[in-house]
Design a protein around this motif. Sequence first.
Motif, short mmCIF file in Angstrom:
data_model
loop_
_atom_site.label_atom_id
_atom_site.label_comp_id
_atom_site.label_asym_id
_atom_site.label_seq_id
_atom_site.Cartn_x
_atom_site.Cartn_y
_atom_site.Cartn_z
N ASN A 66 4.42 49.78 27.63
CA ASN A 66 3.82 50.44 28.79
C ASN A 66 3.24 51.80 28.43
O ASN A 66 3.77 52.52 27.59
CB ASN A 66 4.85 50.60 29.90
N LEU A 67 2.17 52.14 29.11
CA LEU A 67 1.54 53.44 28.92
C LEU A 67 2.07 54.40 29.98
O LEU A 67 2.23 54.03 31.14
CB LEU A 67 0.02 53.32 29.07
N ARG A 68 2.37 55.61 29.55
CA ARG A 68 2.77 56.63 30.51
C ARG A 68 1.81 57.81 30.36
O ARG A 68 1.60 58.31 29.26
CB ARG A 68 4.21 57.09 30.23
N VAL A 69 1.23 58.25 31.49
CA VAL A 69 0.34 59.41 31.47
C VAL A 69 0.96 60.49 32.35
O VAL A 69 1.18 60.28 33.54
CB VAL A 69 -1.08 59.04 31.98
N ILE A 74 -7.37 44.77 39.42
CA ILE A 74 -6.80 44.46 38.11
C ILE A 74 -5.64 45.39 37.75
O ILE A 74 -4.80 45.04 36.93
CB ILE A 74 -7.86 44.47 36.98
N TYR A 75 -5.60 46.57 38.37
CA TYR A 75 -4.52 47.51 38.06
C TYR A 75 -3.41 47.49 39.09
O TYR A 75 -2.33 48.01 38.86
CB TYR A 75 -5.07 48.94 37.95
N ARG A 76 -3.67 46.89 40.24
CA ARG A 76 -2.78 47.08 41.37
C ARG A 76 -1.35 46.61 41.09
O ARG A 76 -0.40 47.28 41.45
CB ARG A 76 -3.34 46.37 42.60
N GLY A 77 -1.18 45.48 40.43
CA GLY A 77 0.16 44.97 40.15
C GLY A 77 0.83 45.62 38.95
O GLY A 77 2.03 45.49 38.75
N ARG A 78 0.03 46.33 38.13
CA ARG A 78 0.55 46.85 36.86
C ARG A 78 0.84 48.33 36.89
O ARG A 78 1.50 48.85 35.98
CB ARG A 78 -0.48 46.60 35.75
N ALA A 79 0.31 49.04 37.87
CA ALA A 79 0.40 50.50 37.84
C ALA A 79 1.29 51.02 38.94
O ALA A 79 1.28 50.52 40.06
CB ALA A 79 -1.00 51.11 37.97
N ASN A 80 2.08 52.04 38.61
CA ASN A 80 2.78 52.78 39.66
C ASN A 80 2.88 54.23 39.26
O ASN A 80 2.71 54.58 38.09
CB ASN A 80 4.15 52.16 39.98
N VAL A 81 3.12 55.08 40.24
CA VAL A 81 3.13 56.52 39.99
C VAL A 81 4.45 57.09 40.49
O VAL A 81 4.92 56.72 41.56
CB VAL A 81 1.94 57.20 40.71
N THR A 82 5.05 57.95 39.68
CA THR A 82 6.25 58.66 40.13
C THR A 82 5.91 60.14 40.19
O THR A 82 5.12 60.64 39.38
CB THR A 82 7.44 58.44 39.17
N MET A 83 6.47 60.82 41.16
CA MET A 83 6.22 62.25 41.30
C MET A 83 7.53 63.00 41.17
O MET A 83 8.52 62.65 41.79
CB MET A 83 5.57 62.54 42.65
N HIS A 84 7.53 63.98 40.31
CA HIS A 84 8.68 64.86 40.13
C HIS A 84 8.19 66.26 40.42
O HIS A 84 7.02 66.46 40.72
CB HIS A 84 9.22 64.76 38.70
N LYS A 85 9.05 67.21 40.24
CA LYS A 85 8.64 68.60 40.45
C LYS A 85 7.58 68.97 39.39
O LYS A 85 7.83 68.86 38.19
CB LYS A 85 9.88 69.50 40.30
N LEU A 96 5.09 67.42 38.30
CA LEU A 96 4.66 66.35 37.40
C LEU A 96 4.31 65.10 38.20
O LEU A 96 5.10 64.64 39.02
CB LEU A 96 5.77 66.04 36.40
N VAL A 97 3.10 64.60 37.96
CA VAL A 97 2.71 63.29 38.51
C VAL A 97 2.56 62.37 37.31
O VAL A 97 1.85 62.69 36.36
CB VAL A 97 1.38 63.38 39.30
N CYS A 98 3.25 61.24 37.37
CA CYS A 98 3.38 60.38 36.20
C CYS A 98 2.84 58.98 36.49
O CYS A 98 3.34 58.32 37.40
CB CYS A 98 4.87 60.33 35.88
N LEU A 99 1.85 58.55 35.73
CA LEU A 99 1.31 57.19 35.87
C LEU A 99 1.99 56.28 34.87
O LEU A 99 2.12 56.61 33.69
CB LEU A 99 -0.20 57.20 35.61
N HIS A 100 2.46 55.13 35.35
CA HIS A 100 3.04 54.11 34.47
C HIS A 100 2.14 52.87 34.55
O HIS A 100 1.95 52.33 35.64
CB HIS A 100 4.45 53.75 34.92
N LEU A 101 1.61 52.45 33.41
CA LEU A 101 0.77 51.25 33.37
C LEU A 101 1.44 50.22 32.48
O LEU A 101 1.64 50.45 31.29
CB LEU A 101 -0.63 51.60 32.85
#
Length: 157
Positions: free
Chosen positions: A29-32, A69-80, A82-87
């Motif tokens: 998985n990719l994390r941005v 194409i990304y909808r089922g594979r991507a989610n985002v978590t938010m911390h203090k 930090l916004v984090c994309l997981h693909l």
Amino acid sequence: PNPLLPLPVLQAAHCQMIKDLSACLLGQNLRVDCRYENKTDNPLTYEFSITKDNRKHVIHSTISVSENIYRGRANVTMHKNLVCLHLQSFTTSDEGIYMCELRATNDYTGNQMKNITVIKDKLEKCAGFSLLIQNTSWLLLLLLSLPLLQAVDFVSL
């Protein structure tokens, strides 16, 4: 009116400043990570997109609609700060220029954007999990050494 009034500066101080954008691989998985400096308590909206073949594709967003194409594979978590994309299941077809865009509600200074070029072979592994393992082993060592410390105290009495 005095043209030297620091009005734009006041407005700019109100916005979200993106400080850093980084990408890494976590297994398949990719994390941005999009780190920002929070200057307001207003709700934050975000958009992660990728530009490849000169076309922009929205991966995950609260601003616009993400592509199927990304909808089922991507989610985002938010911390203090930090916004984090997981693909999930990142492959070479997901390579391109990733962009993080942040916008605070009622912020008139415009959006904050930063981008990063993501190429699979050049990605580093994310450090999060190995750090956790290191911390756990330190904790175990500490716990194991507690009885020894107590025994040493006992001897010195």
